[in-house]
Enzyme design. Sequence first.
Site: not given
Ligand code: BGC
Length: 774
Positions: A301
Amino acid sequence: MKKRNLLIFPLLLCVVILFNSFKHKDLNKNTNTNSHPNNEIENRVDSVLSLMHLNEKIGQLVQYSGKWNATGPSSTNGDQYKLEKLKKGEVGSMLNISSVASIRETQKIVMEHSRLKIPLVFAYDVIHGYKTIFPIPLGESASWDLDIIKKSAMIAAKETAASGIQWTFAPMIDVSRDARWGRIMEGAGEDTYLNSVIGVARIKGFQGDDLALPHTIAACAKHFAGYGLGESGKDYNTVNIGEHELHNVVLPPFKAATDAGVATVMNAFNEIDGIPATANKMLQRDILKGDWNWNGLVVSDWGSIGEMKAHGFAKDKKHAAELALNAGSDMDMESYAYEAHLADLLQEHKITIEQLDDAVKRVLRLKFQLGLFDDPYKYCDVDREKNEVYTKENLEVSRDVAKKSIVLLKNETKLLPLSKTIKSIAVIGPLADSKDTPLGNWRAKGTYNSAVSLLEGVKNSLDKNTKVYYEKGVDLTIPTVKPGDNQFLHPLEFNTTDVSGISVAVEVAKKSEVVLLAIGENAYQTGEGRSQTNIGFLGKQQELLEAVYNVNKNVVIVLMNGRPMDLSWSADNIPSILECWFLGSESGNAISDVLFGDYNPSGKLPVSFPRHVGQEPLYYNQKNTGRPYNRSHVTYSGYRDSPKSALYPFGFGLSYTTFEYNNLKLDQTTITKTGELNASVDVTNSGQIDGEEVIQLYIRDLVGSITRPVKELKGFKKIMIKAGETQTITFKINAETLQFYTANKIWEVEPGAFNIWIGGSSIADLKTKFEVTE
Ligand code: BGC
């Protein structure tokens, strides 16, 4: 919404190097994709890998954002730095770049400058639509309609692919049981089975049968694992669940996703039992890549590798990179940890070349599956972008999904459906004419203020003979997020004190036959980082509601929200409540379809609505405890000041007609562990109009080597039943229905007695039982 500033790289003056190195055209024809091994692709992956230098291998594990400060702490590395890395072929993927022009421009940098010309794969958070916006996932899940959910993902994929992007970070399949958690809006709610089947529908919609087709994109099952169960509903918070909760509640949707061939998985920000998910070897290496034998790509993530320092798990970024790679986290999203440290870690024997190669192969495999090696510009077609995005047809499907996602929570006096010949109607509330909030939070490229508002939808449904009044009454936030704002830097304020609009609203309520009161939440109240302790009506909405109700009892609450809310006062007082979530581009039209009876509501709640926030986390499939609730005595598990049941339970939703359940029958009352029985029930539409009903099957395993929940959803069917008609519905019950992760640490059926219920919600009372023998 994540505002996307396009990444504009300095103009390239370099000589064009002809792209030819990896046009393995012959090998990429009609490859059946998704994440099952395919020999042709495997050979090609190996051939590319054998040519790669260490810096290029590490580069494939690096994912950069095309904008800064998108979803986490700001990146320290700027455009110029990233440009140099792209030229050297030291980047595997980019996220947050959209539009064919920008993607072509970025891909060109790699194709014209890098030694091996390995194409980038472009990712974007397409959560509930790309530009045509669909209901938020929690809302869409309320349709319990797997075909329509799949279709909405298919259209989202089509628009995304037409805009140059090949990979979405969806679906979120985190079981989420806490209304305080802002991201509850992004998944299918509190139930494991519902998350599994809806997750699979979305994955199939995004990926189709073949990732190489031009209209399909790679999906990403997230967040692996446990992210939805953070303590006290705070985002990113600690998760403390036991082994059995992990296997029986959290993991099944991911297992279903990998079985369905999901191409990628994202790990999570949270720790689970003391180990951050990103460095969790048991989850990623042992279960996902080991037991499940899944050969897709695990992406971290955003910044979650680097964040292991703050968790107190890694000494520094280098240590974090070591822990993450060892644990099976393949691609580093915006931590800059892999690019900085993997080479040294390899030399120091802290990681192995086999681990590194395996991670690289997973990235290359995805790129082959998507057909990017054949044509890196394959998704860069300006005509498609012009013709296939935000079309009339796509908006029609969005309206269809939206109306099916609406849940009728209360209709005591049969105020709904409204007659189209009504003389006067007041549309009141801070969300009554909002063209933005219905788009929800993760709206990808949805245009600011582009949704059909409730007021517009009502006017579209009525002719000039009806007088339609509109008053906002109160504001919900100050300030509202404006176009161009980075919503992550502009927290909303709800301390609105202005009540001056209430008196005018009361005046229009007085002179109208019916009041539609559009209240609830601002779109940005739910979503990432949007946890709340108050799940009631913020600002002065409750005052408005009571003032209006005092002068006109014919009030319909049109609720727009991204989480279960505390509706206790409304449930006691207001005759009709319609749960409308954030329904997307066609919101107002879809709501009017239901208000005026053009569509008979059929949605059912995918989450329990509490009587009070103090009940959270609240979910229907709790354990019984040694002291189940008993009102007549104090020393039982419950609350002294409130029933412990939900106000509106999981699976609940009304219709304009009524359904009766009778004759619950089993064709056998005893089966062996490998046997099978059929459970059938007669469902009668006992009202005056045709309607769809979601018929739900629940079981309880009465004695287990691990205690079992008081009820578990194990199947459902959504069918249309004509007025007066009776249909017999049958469910098969076998090992797949009855097994769980037992004290033996395997999935198996334990012999013993089971209860079974079939009905229209989780509080269905039509019940019988059967026995499973060895
Ligand atoms: C979120 C993810 C997301 C990623 C990219 C993160 O803060 O938890 O679910 O896909 O950002 O934007």
